[in-house]
Design a protein around this motif. Structure first.
Motif, PDB file in Angstrom:
ATOM      1  N   THR A 103      31.680 -11.897 -49.220  1.00  0.00           N
ATOM      2  CA  THR A 103      31.957 -10.541 -50.136  1.00  0.00           C
ATOM      3  C   THR A 103      31.140  -9.422 -49.664  1.00  0.00           C
ATOM      4  N   VAL A 104      31.664  -8.028 -49.983  1.00  0.00           N
ATOM      5  CA  VAL A 104      31.065  -6.896 -49.632  1.00  0.00           C
ATOM      6  C   VAL A 104      29.477  -6.963 -50.191  1.00  0.00           C
ATOM      7  N   GLY A 105      29.424  -7.290 -51.405  1.00  0.00           N
ATOM      8  CA  GLY A 105      28.170  -7.348 -51.943  1.00  0.00           C
ATOM      9  C   GLY A 105      27.174  -8.196 -51.418  1.00  0.00           C
ATOM     10  N   ASP A 106      27.532  -9.446 -50.767  1.00  0.00           N
ATOM     11  CA  ASP A 106      26.717 -10.188 -49.949  1.00  0.00           C
ATOM     12  C   ASP A 106      26.321  -9.420 -48.703  1.00  0.00           C
ATOM     13  N   PHE A 107      27.099  -8.937 -48.275  1.00  0.00           N
ATOM     14  CA  PHE A 107      26.859  -8.252 -46.682  1.00  0.00           C
ATOM     15  C   PHE A 107      25.888  -7.068 -46.966  1.00  0.00           C
ATOM     16  N   LEU A 108      26.181  -6.353 -48.208  1.00  0.00           N
ATOM     17  CA  LEU A 108      25.330  -5.178 -48.381  1.00  0.00           C
ATOM     18  C   LEU A 108      23.570  -5.441 -48.664  1.00  0.00           C
ATOM     19  N   LYS A 109      23.566  -6.625 -49.361  1.00  0.00           N
ATOM     20  CA  LYS A 109      22.123  -7.067 -49.883  1.00  0.00           C
ATOM     21  C   LYS A 109      21.505  -8.003 -48.928  1.00  0.00           C
ATOM     22  N   ASN A 110      22.448  -8.835 -48.111  1.00  0.00           N
ATOM     23  CA  ASN A 110      21.729 -10.104 -47.564  1.00  0.00           C
ATOM     24  C   ASN A 110      21.755  -9.666 -46.070  1.00  0.00           C
ATOM     25  N   ASN A 111      21.825  -8.388 -45.339  1.00  0.00           N
ATOM     26  CA  ASN A 111      21.939  -8.324 -44.134  1.00  0.00           C
ATOM     27  C   ASN A 111      20.675  -7.240 -43.786  1.00  0.00           C
ATOM     28  N   VAL A 112      20.311  -7.467 -42.395  1.00  0.00           N
ATOM     29  CA  VAL A 112      19.278  -6.572 -41.829  1.00  0.00           C
ATOM     30  C   VAL A 112      19.871  -5.774 -40.677  1.00  0.00           C
ATOM     31  N   GLN A 113      19.053  -4.712 -40.210  1.00  0.00           N
ATOM     32  CA  GLN A 113      19.434  -4.234 -38.843  1.00  0.00           C
ATOM     33  C   GLN A 113      18.456  -4.965 -37.872  1.00  0.00           C
ATOM     34  N   ARG A 114      18.857  -5.499 -36.829  1.00  0.00           N
ATOM     35  CA  ARG A 114      18.300  -5.855 -35.525  1.00  0.00           C
ATOM     36  C   ARG A 114      18.228  -5.016 -34.553  1.00  0.00           C
ATOM     37  N   THR A 115      17.250  -4.695 -34.141  1.00  0.00           N
ATOM     38  CA  THR A 115      17.226  -3.717 -32.797  1.00  0.00           C
ATOM     39  C   THR A 115      16.256  -4.574 -31.845  1.00  0.00           C
ATOM     40  N   VAL A 116      16.506  -5.056 -30.730  1.00  0.00           N
ATOM     41  CA  VAL A 116      15.846  -5.755 -29.915  1.00  0.00           C
ATOM     42  C   VAL A 116      15.786  -5.469 -28.449  1.00  0.00           C
ATOM     43  N   ARG A 117      14.721  -5.325 -27.700  1.00  0.00           N
ATOM     44  CA  ARG A 117      14.640  -4.909 -26.306  1.00  0.00           C
ATOM     45  C   ARG A 117      14.454  -6.139 -25.447  1.00  0.00           C
ATOM     46  N   TYR A 118      15.475  -6.221 -24.416  1.00  0.00           N
ATOM     47  CA  TYR A 118      15.624  -7.240 -23.540  1.00  0.00           C
ATOM     48  C   TYR A 118      15.278  -6.498 -22.211  1.00  0.00           C
ATOM     49  N   PRO A 119      14.474  -7.297 -21.269  1.00  0.00           N
ATOM     50  CA  PRO A 119      14.565  -6.862 -19.880  1.00  0.00           C
ATOM     51  C   PRO A 119      15.652  -7.491 -19.187  1.00  0.00           C
ATOM     52  N   ALA A 120      16.068  -6.221 -18.310  1.00  0.00           N
ATOM     53  CA  ALA A 120      17.233  -6.696 -17.708  1.00  0.00           C
ATOM     54  C   ALA A 120      16.891  -7.416 -16.273  1.00  0.00           C
ATOM     55  N   ILE A 121      17.883  -8.103 -15.915  1.00  0.00           N
ATOM     56  CA  ILE A 121      17.759  -8.870 -14.225  1.00  0.00           C
ATOM     57  C   ILE A 121      18.676  -8.134 -13.567  1.00  0.00           C
ATOM     58  N   VAL A 122      18.399  -8.263 -12.328  1.00  0.00           N
ATOM     59  CA  VAL A 122      19.496  -7.609 -11.308  1.00  0.00           C
ATOM     60  C   VAL A 122      21.031  -8.149 -11.610  1.00  0.00           C
ATOM     61  N   ALA A 123      21.756  -7.185 -11.731  1.00  0.00           N
ATOM     62  CA  ALA A 123      23.161  -7.374 -11.779  1.00  0.00           C
ATOM     63  C   ALA A 123      23.878  -6.527 -11.160  1.00  0.00           C
ATOM     64  N   THR A 124      24.573  -6.639 -10.245  1.00  0.00           N
ATOM     65  CA  THR A 124      25.222  -5.728  -9.332  1.00  0.00           C
ATOM     66  C   THR A 124      26.943  -6.029  -9.214  1.00  0.00           C
ATOM     67  N   LEU A 125      27.306  -7.360  -9.562  1.00  0.00           N
ATOM     68  CA  LEU A 125      28.651  -7.705  -9.519  1.00  0.00           C
ATOM     69  C   LEU A 125      29.012  -8.132 -11.155  1.00  0.00           C
ATOM     70  N   ASP A 126      30.378  -7.650 -11.405  1.00  0.00           N
ATOM     71  CA  ASP A 126      31.000  -7.783 -12.732  1.00  0.00           C
ATOM     72  C   ASP A 126      30.865  -9.230 -13.190  1.00  0.00           C
ATOM     73  N   ALA A 127      30.826  -9.404 -14.515  1.00  0.00           N
ATOM     74  CA  ALA A 127      30.508 -10.540 -14.990  1.00  0.00           C
ATOM     75  C   ALA A 127      29.265 -11.309 -14.824  1.00  0.00           C
ATOM     76  N   ALA A 128      28.090 -10.437 -14.611  1.00  0.00           N
ATOM     77  CA  ALA A 128      26.829 -11.064 -14.436  1.00  0.00           C
ATOM     78  C   ALA A 128      26.116 -11.128 -15.620  1.00  0.00           C
ATOM     79  N   LYS A 129      25.182 -12.081 -15.435  1.00  0.00           N
ATOM     80  CA  LYS A 129      24.309 -12.206 -16.722  1.00  0.00           C
ATOM     81  C   LYS A 129      23.402 -11.166 -16.410  1.00  0.00           C
ATOM     82  N   ALA A 130      23.193 -10.252 -17.754  1.00  0.00           N
ATOM     83  CA  ALA A 130      22.307  -9.071 -17.706  1.00  0.00           C
ATOM     84  C   ALA A 130      20.763  -9.088 -18.111  1.00  0.00           C
ATOM     85  N   THR A 131      20.546 -10.296 -19.002  1.00  0.00           N
ATOM     86  CA  THR A 131      19.016 -10.674 -18.948  1.00  0.00           C
ATOM     87  C   THR A 131      18.905 -12.247 -19.437  1.00  0.00           C
TER      88      THR A 131
END
Length: 139
Positions: free
Chosen positions: A28-56
């Motif tokens: 429900t919209v009510g569940d969404f509004l009262k039960n979720n939180v904003q997540r902001t996470v910093r991930y260190p990147a790894i070398v990625a030069t080709l497409d479909a490469a793992k980023a971290t």
């Protein structure tokens, strides 16, 4: 006349995209509004030069309720993670990058992949990926 209950839910439903209303519980919209939180996470990147490469080497810590937005080094380079597509700058996968996860199927432990040709440049170990999304709080 005050707006209440069902009217509030209808108003919020009209404002939020359906992709942001995914809920593993009652959905429900009510569940969404009262039960979720904003997540902001910093991930260190790894070398990625080709497409479909793992980023971290880091993985999602929580199941997202909204498509994650990726920002590189806090600058202007960013993108919304693809919803089941591998053609954007970033996508999450659970099978070594072979297939992209949809929002409904993203889960804690999924890995982030990058397409440097779409992003516009390769990633290296000096880059930091800032991942923002909405999720249920940890139990």
């Amino acid at each position: 006349m005050p707006v209440r209950g069902k009217q509030i839910a209808q108003a919020v439903s009209a404002l939020l995209p359906a992709s942001e209303l995914v809920s593993p519980a009652a959905g429900t919209v009510g569940d969404f509004l009262k039960n979720n939180v904003q997540r902001t996470v910093r991930y260190p990147a790894i070398v990625a030069t080709l497409d479909a490469a793992k980023a971290t080497n880091s993985t999602l810590a929580h199941k997202p309720l909204s498509l994650p937005v990726i920002n590189v080094n806090g600058g202007d380079s960013s993108g919304v993670v693809g919803d089941g597509v591998k053609t954007g700058a970033f996508y999450f996968s659970a099978d070594s990058g072979a297939t992209a996860r949809t929002l409904a199927n993203m889960a804690a432990g999924d890995s982030l992949y990058v397409n440097p040709t779409v992003l516009g440049y390769p990633l290296d170990t000096d880059d930091v990926l800032i991942v923002s999304y909405r999720a249920y709080p940890a139990a």
